[in-house]
Design a protein around this motif. Sequence first.
Motif, PDB file in Angstrom:
ATOM      1  N   LEU A 369       3.115   3.779  16.492  1.00  0.00           N
ATOM      2  CA  LEU A 369       2.540   5.115  16.324  1.00  0.00           C
ATOM      3  C   LEU A 369       1.032   5.080  16.569  1.00  0.00           C
ATOM      4  CD1 LEU A 369       3.880   7.732  15.523  1.00  0.00           C
ATOM      5  CD2 LEU A 369       3.233   7.307  13.157  1.00  0.00           C
ATOM      6  N   LEU A 370       0.426   3.999  16.123  1.00  0.00           N
ATOM      7  CA  LEU A 370      -1.024   3.841  16.290  1.00  0.00           C
ATOM      8  C   LEU A 370      -1.432   3.806  17.755  1.00  0.00           C
ATOM      9  CD1 LEU A 370      -2.068   1.207  13.688  1.00  0.00           C
ATOM     10  CD2 LEU A 370      -3.474   3.060  14.510  1.00  0.00           C
ATOM     11  N   LEU A 371      -0.566   3.219  18.575  1.00  0.00           N
ATOM     12  CA  LEU A 371      -0.886   3.153  19.998  1.00  0.00           C
ATOM     13  C   LEU A 371      -0.587   4.476  20.688  1.00  0.00           C
ATOM     14  CD1 LEU A 371       0.537  -0.356  20.924  1.00  0.00           C
ATOM     15  CD2 LEU A 371      -1.813   0.242  20.388  1.00  0.00           C
ATOM     16  N   MET A 372       0.458   5.175  20.195  1.00  0.00           N
ATOM     17  CA  MET A 372       0.888   6.381  20.906  1.00  0.00           C
ATOM     18  C   MET A 372       0.231   7.649  20.368  1.00  0.00           C
ATOM     19  SD  MET A 372       4.780   5.586  21.976  1.00  0.00           S
ATOM     20  CE  MET A 372       5.524   5.263  20.407  1.00  0.00           C
ATOM     21  N   HIS A 373       0.093   7.741  19.055  1.00  0.00           N
ATOM     22  CA  HIS A 373      -0.482   8.948  18.448  1.00  0.00           C
ATOM     23  C   HIS A 373      -1.482   8.568  17.358  1.00  0.00           C
ATOM     24  CE1 HIS A 373       2.613  11.182  20.489  1.00  0.00           C
ATOM     25  NE2 HIS A 373       3.472  10.282  20.062  1.00  0.00           N
ATOM     26  N   PRO A 374      -2.575   7.903  17.749  1.00  0.00           N
ATOM     27  CA  PRO A 374      -3.490   7.407  16.730  1.00  0.00           C
ATOM     28  C   PRO A 374      -4.000   8.508  15.796  1.00  0.00           C
ATOM     29  CG  PRO A 374      -4.443   7.234  18.952  1.00  0.00           C
ATOM     30  CD  PRO A 374      -3.012   7.600  19.109  1.00  0.00           C
ATOM     31  N   GLU A 375      -4.142   9.716  16.334  1.00  0.00           N
ATOM     32  CA  GLU A 375      -4.709  10.804  15.533  1.00  0.00           C
ATOM     33  C   GLU A 375      -3.835  11.167  14.334  1.00  0.00           C
ATOM     34  OE1 GLU A 375      -3.534  10.950  18.636  1.00  0.00           O
ATOM     35  OE2 GLU A 375      -1.895  12.397  18.491  1.00  0.00           O
ATOM     36  N   GLU A 376      -2.525  10.854  14.427  1.00  0.00           N
ATOM     37  CA  GLU A 376      -1.615  11.255  13.347  1.00  0.00           C
ATOM     38  C   GLU A 376      -1.506  10.219  12.240  1.00  0.00           C
ATOM     39  OE1 GLU A 376       2.256  11.988  14.964  1.00  0.00           O
ATOM     40  OE2 GLU A 376       1.421  13.338  16.465  1.00  0.00           O
ATOM     41  N   VAL A 377      -2.088   9.066  12.458  1.00  0.00           N
ATOM     42  CA  VAL A 377      -1.735   7.951  11.599  1.00  0.00           C
ATOM     43  C   VAL A 377      -2.503   7.890  10.281  1.00  0.00           C
ATOM     44  CG1 VAL A 377      -1.532   5.445  11.527  1.00  0.00           C
ATOM     45  CG2 VAL A 377      -1.026   6.647  13.599  1.00  0.00           C
ATOM     46  N   ARG A 378      -3.743   8.386  10.271  1.00  0.00           N
ATOM     47  CA  ARG A 378      -4.572   8.210   9.075  1.00  0.00           C
ATOM     48  C   ARG A 378      -3.883   8.709   7.793  1.00  0.00           C
ATOM     49  NH1 ARG A 378      -9.224   9.277   5.797  1.00  0.00           N
ATOM     50  NH2 ARG A 378     -10.815   7.714   6.290  1.00  0.00           N
ATOM     51  N   PRO A 379      -3.454   9.999   7.764  1.00  0.00           N
ATOM     52  CA  PRO A 379      -2.821  10.468   6.518  1.00  0.00           C
ATOM     53  C   PRO A 379      -1.575   9.674   6.157  1.00  0.00           C
ATOM     54  CG  PRO A 379      -2.731  12.170   8.252  1.00  0.00           C
ATOM     55  CD  PRO A 379      -3.570  11.055   8.776  1.00  0.00           C
ATOM     56  N   LEU A 380      -0.857   9.220   7.180  1.00  0.00           N
ATOM     57  CA  LEU A 380       0.358   8.444   6.935  1.00  0.00           C
ATOM     58  C   LEU A 380       0.011   7.119   6.257  1.00  0.00           C
ATOM     59  CD1 LEU A 380       3.415   8.133   7.537  1.00  0.00           C
ATOM     60  CD2 LEU A 380       2.793   7.114   9.715  1.00  0.00           C
ATOM     61  N   LEU A 381      -1.015   6.453   6.781  1.00  0.00           N
ATOM     62  CA  LEU A 381      -1.409   5.166   6.206  1.00  0.00           C
ATOM     63  C   LEU A 381      -1.869   5.340   4.763  1.00  0.00           C
ATOM     64  CD1 LEU A 381      -3.357   3.541   9.186  1.00  0.00           C
ATOM     65  CD2 LEU A 381      -1.105   2.922   8.345  1.00  0.00           C
ATOM     66  N   VAL A 382      -2.713   6.330   4.548  1.00  0.00           N
ATOM     67  CA  VAL A 382      -3.225   6.546   3.186  1.00  0.00           C
ATOM     68  C   VAL A 382      -2.054   6.815   2.244  1.00  0.00           C
ATOM     69  CG1 VAL A 382      -4.669   8.040   1.736  1.00  0.00           C
ATOM     70  CG2 VAL A 382      -5.484   7.327   4.005  1.00  0.00           C
ATOM     71  N   ALA A 383      -1.121   7.659   2.684  1.00  0.00           N
ATOM     72  CA  ALA A 383       0.033   8.004   1.837  1.00  0.00           C
ATOM     73  C   ALA A 383       0.880   6.769   1.539  1.00  0.00           C
ATOM     74  CB  ALA A 383       0.876   9.068   2.524  1.00  0.00           C
ATOM     75  N   ASN A 384       1.029   5.887   2.517  1.00  0.00           N
ATOM     76  CA  ASN A 384       1.900   4.728   2.329  1.00  0.00           C
ATOM     77  C   ASN A 384       1.440   3.810   1.194  1.00  0.00           C
ATOM     78  OD1 ASN A 384       3.409   5.617   4.434  1.00  0.00           O
ATOM     79  ND2 ASN A 384       2.716   4.076   5.903  1.00  0.00           N
ATOM     80  N   PHE A 385       0.133   3.783   0.960  1.00  0.00           N
ATOM     81  CA  PHE A 385      -0.355   2.894  -0.100  1.00  0.00           C
ATOM     82  C   PHE A 385       0.076   3.341  -1.492  1.00  0.00           C
ATOM     83  CE2 PHE A 385      -2.884   1.191   3.310  1.00  0.00           C
ATOM     84  CZ  PHE A 385      -2.855  -0.164   3.014  1.00  0.00           C
ATOM     85  N   ALA A 386       0.548   4.587  -1.593  1.00  0.00           N
ATOM     86  CA  ALA A 386       1.053   5.058  -2.890  1.00  0.00           C
ATOM     87  C   ALA A 386       2.316   4.303  -3.292  1.00  0.00           C
ATOM     88  CB  ALA A 386       1.331   6.550  -2.823  1.00  0.00           C
ATOM     89  N   GLY A 387       2.871   3.520  -2.383  1.00  0.00           N
ATOM     90  CA  GLY A 387       4.066   2.738  -2.713  1.00  0.00           C
ATOM     91  C   GLY A 387       3.751   1.383  -3.330  1.00  0.00           C
ATOM     92  N   VAL A 388       2.450   1.028  -3.393  1.00  0.00           N
ATOM     93  CA  VAL A 388       2.070  -0.286  -3.949  1.00  0.00           C
ATOM     94  C   VAL A 388       1.996  -0.197  -5.479  1.00  0.00           C
ATOM     95  CG1 VAL A 388       0.245  -2.061  -3.982  1.00  0.00           C
ATOM     96  CG2 VAL A 388       0.746  -0.804  -1.861  1.00  0.00           C
ATOM     97  N   ARG A 389       2.548  -1.204  -6.149  1.00  0.00           N
ATOM     98  CA  ARG A 389       2.459  -1.252  -7.610  1.00  0.00           C
ATOM     99  C   ARG A 389       1.186  -1.990  -8.037  1.00  0.00           C
ATOM    100  NH1 ARG A 389       7.918  -2.816  -7.254  1.00  0.00           N
ATOM    101  NH2 ARG A 389       9.354  -1.174  -7.909  1.00  0.00           N
ATOM    102  N   GLU A 390       0.809  -1.811  -9.292  1.00  0.00           N
ATOM    103  CA  GLU A 390      -0.397  -2.483  -9.802  1.00  0.00           C
ATOM    104  C   GLU A 390      -0.294  -4.005  -9.748  1.00  0.00           C
ATOM    105  OE1 GLU A 390      -2.366  -0.753 -13.534  1.00  0.00           O
ATOM    106  OE2 GLU A 390      -0.356   0.140 -13.421  1.00  0.00           O
ATOM    107  N   ASP A 391       0.941  -4.526  -9.755  1.00  0.00           N
ATOM    108  CA  ASP A 391       1.076  -5.982  -9.721  1.00  0.00           C
ATOM    109  C   ASP A 391       1.168  -6.509  -8.281  1.00  0.00           C
ATOM    110  OD1 ASP A 391       3.568  -5.264  -8.836  1.00  0.00           O
ATOM    111  OD2 ASP A 391       4.698  -6.291 -10.410  1.00  0.00           O
ATOM    112  N   GLY A 392       0.909  -5.644  -7.306  1.00  0.00           N
ATOM    113  CA  GLY A 392       0.899  -6.085  -5.907  1.00  0.00           C
ATOM    114  C   GLY A 392       2.252  -6.003  -5.220  1.00  0.00           C
ATOM    115  N   THR A 393       3.320  -5.792  -5.988  1.00  0.00           N
ATOM    116  CA  THR A 393       4.625  -5.585  -5.337  1.00  0.00           C
ATOM    117  C   THR A 393       4.704  -4.109  -4.922  1.00  0.00           C
ATOM    118  OG1 THR A 393       5.817  -5.040  -7.358  1.00  0.00           O
ATOM    119  CG2 THR A 393       5.705  -7.377  -6.748  1.00  0.00           C
ATOM    120  N   ASN A 394       5.848  -3.666  -4.437  1.00  0.00           N
ATOM    121  CA  ASN A 394       5.908  -2.297  -3.941  1.00  0.00           C
ATOM    122  C   ASN A 394       7.306  -1.710  -4.038  1.00  0.00           C
ATOM    123  OD1 ASN A 394       5.661  -4.418  -1.478  1.00  0.00           O
ATOM    124  ND2 ASN A 394       7.331  -2.952  -1.139  1.00  0.00           N
TER     125      ASN A 394
END
Length: 767
Positions: A369-394
Amino acid sequence: MDGTFMIERPEDVAGLYFPLVSETGLKSCVTPRLGGDAKIDQNHFLLEPTSIENLNNNRSCRNFWVRWDENLWSASGVSAKQEVDWMEGVEHSRLEAGILYHKIRRENQRLQVASEILSFVPYDGNFEVHQVTIENTDVLAHSMEFVTAIPMYGRSADNLRDHRHVTSLLNRMEIKEQGIWNTPTLSFDERGHQKGDAIYYVEGISEDGAWPTDFCGVLDDFIGCGSLSWPEALVQKSEDIWQKAGAQVDGQEVLGGLHFAQCSLAPGARKTYIITIGIAHDTKEIMKSRSRWNSPKQVEGLLQDTIDHWNAMAPIRIHTAQPQFDFFFTWVGFQPELRRLFGCSFLPHHDYGRGGRGWRDLWQDCLALLLMHPEEVRPLLVANFAGVREDGTNATIIGEGLGNFKADRNGISRVWMDHGMWPWMTMQLYIQQTGDEEILLEEQGYFESDRRGTILEHLILQNVAAYEKRGEHHMLRLLDADWNDALDLAGERGESVAFSNAYAANLISLGEEILHLQEHFPNRGIDAAKGKELIAMGQSLQEEIRAREWLPEGFYNSYYDNDGHPLANGEMMLTGQVFAIMGGTATEEQIASIVTQANQRLLDPSCGGYRLNTDFHEVKMNMGRQFGFAYGEKENGAVFSHMAVMYANALYRRGFGEAGYQALRYLWEQSMDFKRSHIYPGIPEYFGRGGRGLYHYLTGAASWYLLTVVQQMFGVQAAYGKLQVKPQLQEEQFDAKGQAWIRIPWQGQMCRIVIMKSGDITIEQEG
Ligand code: G1P
């Protein structure tokens, strides 16, 4: 290279399927005889779920019958007599398919009749369109009748066996002027009793605007004492099964049986019917779609919009001296889109899970996606980090929409030790492509917690947490598995040397990024000491691996089993080599030695190239279920495309372009050799017995292949947002004019980067 291809008699190869999909949720697939299923999700299957074994055997398909005089013929190719015709060579077919449509022409010499069926799913609608043209190839005129017979499963995949009959009692079939609707009263599965929320429908019209004249909505009435491939109602010309608009029948298995008025076809004449099948939430949705497919002209427009849409979604193209490779690459470039839409559960070979994608798949699909539609990726990446737990697992399962995570699939929580490693790999690419380092300072929450922190903090936590879980040989513990899902029986004492390499590289590059960030944003409280600490951790881990894990045979050990033994009795695993090379642990001399050893021990040119491992000849219950699989299949020593591509990527990265190219070449040559691979163009998850491609389309290998061709083969990279082109093209890849080019979006502009054998590089902006 628009992705269009033709195959004569595709049915000669059993088990083919082609994906058709929309952005709004419909996920379909069709076989050459229009088998295959259609669904929105696990609980809304329009057609009966299809897995590998019933692709060919199931007679429940999108069947279109033609009847005249004493003759009965299936335009889809599914009738008892045509099975014989096929083998006797009196029936032929020719497939044309592209991104994303399927068109099959069928001709029967015994009966002198032909059909052409164009099938697609409009990119923005939840219905399939089948435009069926019947042709009278006889020298006599015939009066022909056209009848559809599409069994409408209309329920959850769970009911395939569980409550199969009882769920038919929920059906409410109604005959409309345009077709047949089924609105089940309830959805009845392990979630409990849900009120029905879907209408499953089949509608159709002839080219001259006539709706069907009568209908058969009850499956049993239609097949009688016959079957779907020789239905009594059609064979015996039963009159009493047909009903008119307004009729309703409750509690039966539903058939989309539309009967059109007889038409007279002169020799050579043709007649076209447009049939749609779909899933809708309400009546309005059906009306709206109906207004879009009323005539062949409208269908033509709908198809063109669909083709244009998908081409815009996957716009990267290449030109080399090998047109077959360039063509293959067009499909590979489209596959990440397919995985975005289908997830990992919804094509016939992918008959596991209940939808959604896994954590590592999510991050790797972002690479494409980053290579094809870089403009769309920022919000997706930021949102994905909400899946990380405080202990580093996810969280491990990703639902629909941004930032929707589930802890795990079956209520059994597992920790895959590689999961913490992928996000930084993807973020690195994002930062280099865009120069947007500040994304690291964005805040995001933690999964199942009120705590928030910067994305940088999330990344440090993930990588350090994995680093700290050391086993008795100082390598990172394998826990429930790593990238290789099938190494799942070494949770106590198993260690992954392979991914220790990957984490070591991550710690170093993350540390370096912290130093860079601190230098460019000096007042944002970034702790440079932390950066240095991470670099030191990564380097010392690499040194330990170099000192202890290099085997006398001339390659790296990849794992320790649950008894604490290295997998080092002469066996070789590719994964450990890939990450040692990619991450920088392996020295140049070691890489040369690994290449030699891999060529001797893992290379099988008849099967796509580099196998995942040698044959252990043992069901290693102290390592994982992989060893229960037959050798040469899936994770047990198949040519597993994802790892083979990462091997190529790693080699290119370290300047071994020739060896990297060979690894990619074996894969595309095998994929494109239809006689051996038995798949349509594209890269499958793996090559099994006899070189057959399996689990086609939905594989992370596609993202990595794309990334490797763009960034390594063509060398189109970036450093903090500045384009750099460092190609590693091989002699044989330059065309007669001594050039090769890649067409790729760069900062909002489509560019063509032309690379000359002489070394000259020009960048032209398109349009
Ligand atoms: C599949 C899974 C992937 C896993 C791999 C090896 O690969 O999707 O998460 O790492 O098997 O077990 P893929 O189908 O993406 O090639």
